[in-house]
Write a protein that holds these residues in place. Structure first.
Motif, PDB file in Angstrom:
ATOM      1  N   GLU A  11       0.713  -1.149  -0.095  1.00 54.19           N
ATOM      2  CA  GLU A  11       0.082   0.036   0.063  1.00 54.19           C
ATOM      3  C   GLU A  11       0.863   1.235  -0.149  1.00 54.19           C
ATOM      4  O   GLU A  11       0.687   1.989  -0.723  1.00 54.19           O
ATOM      5  N   ALA A  12       2.109   1.289   0.582  1.00 55.72           N
ATOM      6  CA  ALA A  12       2.901   2.246   0.778  1.00 55.72           C
ATOM      7  C   ALA A  12       3.589   2.647  -0.513  1.00 55.72           C
ATOM      8  O   ALA A  12       3.723   3.821  -0.845  1.00 55.72           O
ATOM      9  N   ARG A  13       3.927   1.624  -1.449  1.00 53.29           N
ATOM     10  CA  ARG A  13       4.560   1.574  -2.488  1.00 53.29           C
ATOM     11  C   ARG A  13       3.275   2.175  -3.526  1.00 53.29           C
ATOM     12  O   ARG A  13       3.655   3.327  -4.172  1.00 53.29           O
ATOM     13  N   GLY A  32      -4.676   7.058 -15.171  1.00 50.64           N
ATOM     14  CA  GLY A  32      -5.311   6.142 -14.420  1.00 50.64           C
ATOM     15  C   GLY A  32      -4.359   5.464 -13.218  1.00 50.64           C
ATOM     16  O   GLY A  32      -3.429   5.745 -13.080  1.00 50.64           O
ATOM     17  N   SER A  33      -5.214   4.589 -12.306  1.00 48.51           N
ATOM     18  CA  SER A  33      -4.608   4.064 -11.233  1.00 48.51           C
ATOM     19  C   SER A  33      -3.478   2.977 -11.453  1.00 48.51           C
ATOM     20  O   SER A  33      -3.733   2.206 -12.439  1.00 48.51           O
ATOM     21  N   VAL A  34      -2.450   2.957 -10.943  1.00 47.69           N
ATOM     22  CA  VAL A  34      -1.642   1.781 -11.102  1.00 47.69           C
ATOM     23  C   VAL A  34      -1.296   0.949  -9.849  1.00 47.69           C
ATOM     24  O   VAL A  34      -0.441   0.254  -9.619  1.00 47.69           O
ATOM     25  N   ALA A  35      -2.439   1.178  -9.036  1.00 47.87           N
ATOM     26  CA  ALA A  35      -2.192   0.392  -7.392  1.00 47.87           C
ATOM     27  C   ALA A  35      -2.248  -0.957  -7.809  1.00 47.87           C
ATOM     28  O   ALA A  35      -3.025  -1.424  -8.618  1.00 47.87           O
ATOM     29  N   GLN A  36      -1.536  -1.791  -7.047  1.00 44.20           N
ATOM     30  CA  GLN A  36      -1.146  -3.063  -7.116  1.00 44.20           C
ATOM     31  C   GLN A  36      -1.515  -3.653  -5.488  1.00 44.20           C
ATOM     32  O   GLN A  36      -1.657  -4.998  -5.529  1.00 44.20           O
TER      33      GLN A  36
END
Length: 182
Positions: free
Chosen positions: A138-140, A156-160
Protein backbone atom coordinates in the motif's frame (compact mmCIF):
# COMPACT_ATOMS: atom_id res chain seq x y z
CA UNK A 1 13.13 71.02 -39.53
CA UNK A 2 9.86 70.43 -41.31
CA UNK A 3 11.30 67.25 -42.94
CA UNK A 4 12.09 65.75 -39.55
CA UNK A 5 8.62 66.55 -38.27
CA UNK A 6 7.03 64.68 -41.15
CA UNK A 7 9.30 61.69 -40.65
CA UNK A 8 8.86 61.62 -36.86
CA UNK A 9 5.76 59.36 -36.88
CA UNK A 10 7.59 56.85 -39.06
CA UNK A 11 10.64 56.94 -36.80
CA UNK A 12 8.45 56.51 -33.72
CA UNK A 13 6.72 53.58 -35.43
CA UNK A 14 10.07 51.91 -36.12
CA UNK A 15 11.20 52.55 -32.53
CA UNK A 16 7.97 51.16 -31.04
CA UNK A 17 8.16 48.15 -33.38
CA UNK A 18 11.77 47.46 -32.40
CA UNK A 19 11.01 47.73 -28.69
CA UNK A 20 7.94 45.51 -29.14
CA UNK A 21 10.00 42.89 -30.97
CA UNK A 22 12.68 42.91 -28.25
CA UNK A 23 10.08 42.56 -25.48
CA UNK A 24 8.18 39.79 -27.29
CA UNK A 25 11.39 37.88 -28.06
CA UNK A 26 12.57 38.22 -24.46
CA UNK A 27 9.25 36.95 -23.11
CA UNK A 28 9.24 34.03 -25.56
CA UNK A 29 12.83 33.12 -24.70
CA UNK A 30 12.11 33.31 -20.97
CA UNK A 31 9.04 31.11 -21.39
CA UNK A 32 10.99 28.58 -23.49
CA UNK A 33 13.81 28.51 -20.90
CA UNK A 34 11.34 27.87 -18.07
CA UNK A 35 9.68 25.09 -20.06
CA UNK A 36 13.06 23.50 -20.78
CA UNK A 37 14.03 23.74 -17.12
CA UNK A 38 10.77 22.10 -16.08
CA UNK A 39 11.28 19.24 -18.53
CA UNK A 40 14.90 18.85 -17.45
CA UNK A 41 14.04 18.62 -13.74
CA UNK A 42 11.06 16.37 -14.39
CA UNK A 43 13.36 13.96 -16.25
CA UNK A 44 15.82 13.97 -13.36
CA UNK A 45 13.02 13.57 -10.84
CA UNK A 46 11.63 10.62 -12.81
CA UNK A 47 15.08 8.99 -12.85
CA UNK A 48 15.47 9.56 -9.11
CA UNK A 49 12.04 8.10 -8.34
CA UNK A 50 12.62 5.08 -10.57
CA UNK A 51 16.04 4.39 -9.06
CA UNK A 52 14.65 4.69 -5.53
CA UNK A 53 11.70 2.42 -6.31
CA UNK A 54 13.94 -0.18 -7.91
CA UNK A 55 16.37 -0.21 -4.98
CA UNK A 56 13.68 -0.25 -2.31
CA UNK A 57 11.70 -2.94 -4.10
CA UNK A 58 14.84 -5.06 -4.27
CA UNK A 59 15.35 -4.73 -0.51
CA UNK A 60 11.64 -5.45 0.08
CA UNK A 61 11.73 -8.57 -2.10
CA UNK A 62 14.84 -9.98 -0.43
CA UNK A 63 13.54 -9.23 3.08
CA UNK A 64 10.08 -10.65 2.47
CA UNK A 65 11.45 -13.84 0.92
CA UNK A 66 13.95 -14.19 3.74
CA UNK A 67 11.24 -13.69 6.37
CA UNK A 68 9.18 -16.34 4.60
CA UNK A 69 12.06 -18.81 4.83
CA UNK A 70 12.55 -18.95 1.05
CA UNK A 71 16.24 -17.93 0.89
CA UNK A 72 19.56 -18.98 2.35
CA UNK A 73 19.88 -16.73 5.39
CA UNK A 74 23.56 -15.75 5.15
CA UNK A 75 23.47 -15.07 1.41
CA UNK A 76 20.19 -13.17 1.70
CA UNK A 77 21.49 -10.99 4.54
CA UNK A 78 24.51 -10.07 2.40
CA UNK A 79 22.23 -9.25 -0.55
CA UNK A 80 20.00 -7.24 1.76
CA UNK A 81 22.96 -5.18 2.97
CA UNK A 82 23.92 -4.39 -0.64
CA UNK A 83 20.33 -3.50 -1.52
CA UNK A 84 20.14 -1.21 1.52
CA UNK A 85 23.29 0.57 0.36
CA UNK A 86 21.81 1.17 -3.13
CA UNK A 87 18.55 2.32 -1.57
CA UNK A 88 20.36 4.77 0.71
CA UNK A 89 22.11 6.37 -2.26
CA UNK A 90 18.86 6.56 -4.23
CA UNK A 91 17.09 8.11 -1.22
CA UNK A 92 19.43 11.12 -1.37
CA UNK A 93 18.30 11.89 -4.94
CA UNK A 94 14.66 11.69 -3.90
CA UNK A 95 15.36 14.13 -1.07
CA UNK A 96 17.20 16.47 -3.42
CA UNK A 97 14.76 16.43 -6.33
CA UNK A 98 11.42 15.22 -5.00
CA UNK A 99 8.41 17.32 -4.23
CA UNK A 100 7.07 17.27 -0.66
CA UNK A 101 4.16 14.81 -1.17
CA UNK A 102 6.42 12.34 -2.99
CA UNK A 103 9.16 12.55 -0.37
CA UNK A 104 6.59 11.92 2.38
CA UNK A 105 5.19 8.93 0.51
CA UNK A 106 8.71 7.62 -0.18
CA UNK A 107 9.56 7.93 3.51
CA UNK A 108 6.44 5.99 4.51
CA UNK A 109 7.25 3.23 2.02
CA UNK A 110 10.87 3.12 3.16
CA UNK A 111 9.85 2.89 6.83
CA UNK A 112 7.44 0.04 6.10
CA UNK A 113 10.10 -1.85 4.14
CA UNK A 114 12.49 -1.34 7.05
CA UNK A 115 9.91 -3.04 9.29
CA UNK A 116 9.85 -5.99 6.86
CA UNK A 117 13.67 -6.03 6.96
CA UNK A 118 13.70 -6.06 10.77
CA UNK A 119 11.33 -9.02 10.72
CA UNK A 120 13.62 -10.81 8.26
CA UNK A 121 16.78 -10.06 10.23
CA UNK A 122 15.22 -11.22 13.49
CA UNK A 123 14.43 -14.52 11.84
CA UNK A 124 11.35 -15.12 13.95
CA UNK A 125 7.96 -16.16 12.67
CA UNK A 126 5.50 -13.33 12.98
CA UNK A 127 1.74 -13.46 12.62
CA UNK A 128 1.82 -9.84 11.43
CA UNK A 129 3.94 -10.70 8.37
CA UNK A 130 1.07 -10.76 5.83
CA UNK A 131 -0.31 -7.49 7.22
CA UNK A 132 3.13 -5.90 7.14
CA UNK A 133 3.71 -7.01 3.55
CA UNK A 134 0.33 -5.61 2.55
CA UNK A 135 1.13 -2.29 4.26
CA UNK A 136 4.40 -2.15 2.32
CA UNK A 137 2.51 -2.70 -0.93
CA UNK A 138 0.00 0.00 0.00
CA UNK A 139 2.85 2.38 0.81
CA UNK A 140 4.40 1.60 -2.58
CA UNK A 141 1.07 2.44 -4.24
CA UNK A 142 0.97 5.74 -2.33
CA UNK A 143 4.52 6.54 -3.48
CA UNK A 144 3.65 5.87 -7.11
CA UNK A 145 0.47 7.95 -6.84
CA UNK A 146 2.43 10.88 -5.39
CA UNK A 147 5.27 10.56 -7.90
CA UNK A 148 2.90 10.32 -10.86
CA UNK A 149 0.93 13.31 -9.54
CA UNK A 150 4.07 15.39 -9.09
CA UNK A 151 5.28 14.53 -12.57
CA UNK A 152 1.87 15.08 -14.15
CA UNK A 153 1.60 11.49 -15.38
CA UNK A 154 -1.97 10.51 -16.16
CA UNK A 155 -3.46 7.27 -17.26
CA UNK A 156 -5.39 6.15 -14.21
CA UNK A 157 -4.48 4.09 -11.20
CA UNK A 158 -1.57 1.66 -11.15
CA UNK A 159 -2.26 0.46 -7.61
CA UNK A 160 -1.17 -3.12 -6.96
CA UNK A 161 -1.74 -3.72 -3.23
CA UNK A 162 -5.34 -4.88 -3.45
CA UNK A 163 -4.64 -7.01 -6.51
CA UNK A 164 -1.72 -8.69 -4.76
CA UNK A 165 -3.79 -9.21 -1.61
CA UNK A 166 -6.61 -10.82 -3.60
CA UNK A 167 -4.16 -13.14 -5.35
CA UNK A 168 -2.62 -14.01 -2.01
CA UNK A 169 -6.00 -14.91 -0.52
CA UNK A 170 -6.92 -17.20 -3.44
CA UNK A 171 -3.74 -19.26 -3.45
CA UNK A 172 -3.13 -22.31 -1.30
CA UNK A 173 0.20 -20.85 -0.10
CA UNK A 174 -1.50 -17.71 1.23
CA UNK A 175 0.39 -17.87 4.52
CA UNK A 176 3.81 -17.55 2.85
CA UNK A 177 3.08 -14.20 1.25
CA UNK A 178 5.21 -14.97 -1.79
CA UNK A 179 2.84 -13.50 -4.43
CA UNK A 180 3.10 -10.13 -2.71
CA UNK A 181 6.67 -9.91 -3.94
CA UNK A 182 5.79 -9.84 -7.61
Amino acid sequence: MEGIATQLPALLGVLVGTIGTIVATSLADRSRWRRNQTVRWDERRLDAYAEFARALKEAHTIASRLSGGHLDRDAALAELAEADFRHTLAWENVLLLGDAPTVLAARAWRDTVWAVERLARDGQADDERPTLLHRANEARDDFYRAARGGLGVGGGSVAQAELLASRLNRRPDAQTGTPAQR
